[in-house]
Design an enzyme around this catalytic site. Sequence first.
Site, mmCIF file in Angstrom:
data_model
loop_
_atom_site.group_PDB
_atom_site.id
_atom_site.type_symbol
_atom_site.label_atom_id
_atom_site.label_comp_id
_atom_site.label_asym_id
_atom_site.label_seq_id
_atom_site.Cartn_x
_atom_site.Cartn_y
_atom_site.Cartn_z
ATOM 1 N N ALA A 1 9.632 -20.222 -47.060
ATOM 2 C CA ALA A 1 10.362 -20.667 -48.362
ATOM 3 C C ALA A 1 9.361 -21.672 -48.965
ATOM 4 C CB ALA A 1 11.560 -21.315 -48.113
ATOM 5 N N CYS B 1 14.704 -19.427 -39.355
ATOM 6 C CA CYS B 1 14.680 -20.565 -40.093
ATOM 7 C C CYS B 1 15.505 -21.772 -39.649
ATOM 8 C CB CYS B 1 15.234 -20.525 -41.620
ATOM 9 S SG CYS B 1 15.032 -21.920 -42.519
ATOM 10 N N LYS C 1 13.489 -11.419 -37.790
ATOM 11 C CA LYS C 1 12.595 -12.794 -37.212
ATOM 12 C C LYS C 1 13.703 -13.526 -36.608
ATOM 13 C CE LYS C 1 9.049 -15.788 -38.807
ATOM 14 N NZ LYS C 1 9.457 -17.126 -38.067
ATOM 15 N N HIS D 1 9.433 -16.250 -32.875
ATOM 16 C CA HIS D 1 8.779 -17.715 -33.045
ATOM 17 C C HIS D 1 9.026 -18.334 -31.826
ATOM 18 C CE1 HIS D 1 7.233 -21.594 -35.143
ATOM 19 N NE2 HIS D 1 7.929 -22.049 -33.997
#
EC number: 1.3.1.-
Length: 331
Positions: A18, A100, A139, A169
């Site tokens: 972002a 996120c 993700k 991640h």
Amino acid sequence: MRIGGYELVNNLALAPMAGVTDLPFRLLCRRMGAGIAAGEMLTCDVRLWHTEKSRRRMDHSGEPEPRVVQIAGGDPEMMAEAAQRNVDAGAQIIDINMGCPAKKVCNKAAGSALMRDEPLVQAILEAVVKAVNVPVTLKMRTGWDPEHRNGLNIARMAEAIGVQALAVHGRTRACMYQGNAEYETIRAIKQSVSIPIFANGDIDSGAKAKHVLEQTGVDGLMIGRSAQGRPWIFHEILAALNGEFFAAPSIATVRDIMLAHLRDLHAFYGEEAGVRVARKHIDWYAKSRASAPALRQAVMQATDATTQLDRVQAYFNALEEAPEESLSSAA
């Protein structure tokens, strides 16, 4: 490497970030060797899509295939509607954000916060996969916190539902971006599913890329923060993976890449907003350089595109006369 019906030119992906991976930056990273690049995270609340910020995030004009739109939210029906609308607008892959860690996202039961609620994860994945006729990817992180690494459970669930690729991640949500990424969980996920897996987190050099691939056995690598100010990292990694020598870009080359990027930002956002957005990229390009404070001070004072470009050019022209300050220090 394939995602659904799309064969990627290589196995390197630019991570959606972002405020960073806007259209100019995605196009730049694709030119620098990224095989695929997702757009900035877009809220699933379609009522918020009429702002200038959202319209820019939805701009994929001139972008090479496959065009990837990432959506975020915690309501299955809203996520399905957002996915379908983006496909109708030209999205070729829908990516679901469960990675996120930002509080403003997690506080709305979106992003990596969803990993605390596996039934809701299942409902969202099922709704989105059912809603669209394009590949859906996910993700995520390795889990909510180090005591709850449920990435393996969610990966198996995603594959069973029909998700066609995963990016993982190597941190939990609780870790944010602190400490070092761990790759054992990613390796376990890769060994347990058959869909393509991208490893993400702390991949900042060709040597590290080779290490992560060897340690995890994944299909691809996703590069995020390491591409900020170093979009040529994709060329560096490709060279390392192919056993080739990578020559760090010269000062003149970096200058030309940077100036072209700034001009694209000015054109994309308009002069006033473009100058503001460009400042953080200039800061990243110059980070770790002994003379970076001088550039930062001069550029931050520029309020128009011409002055900003002139000062950046003057800075890099001066660096060419100071060969002792090598570009490797900026990497």
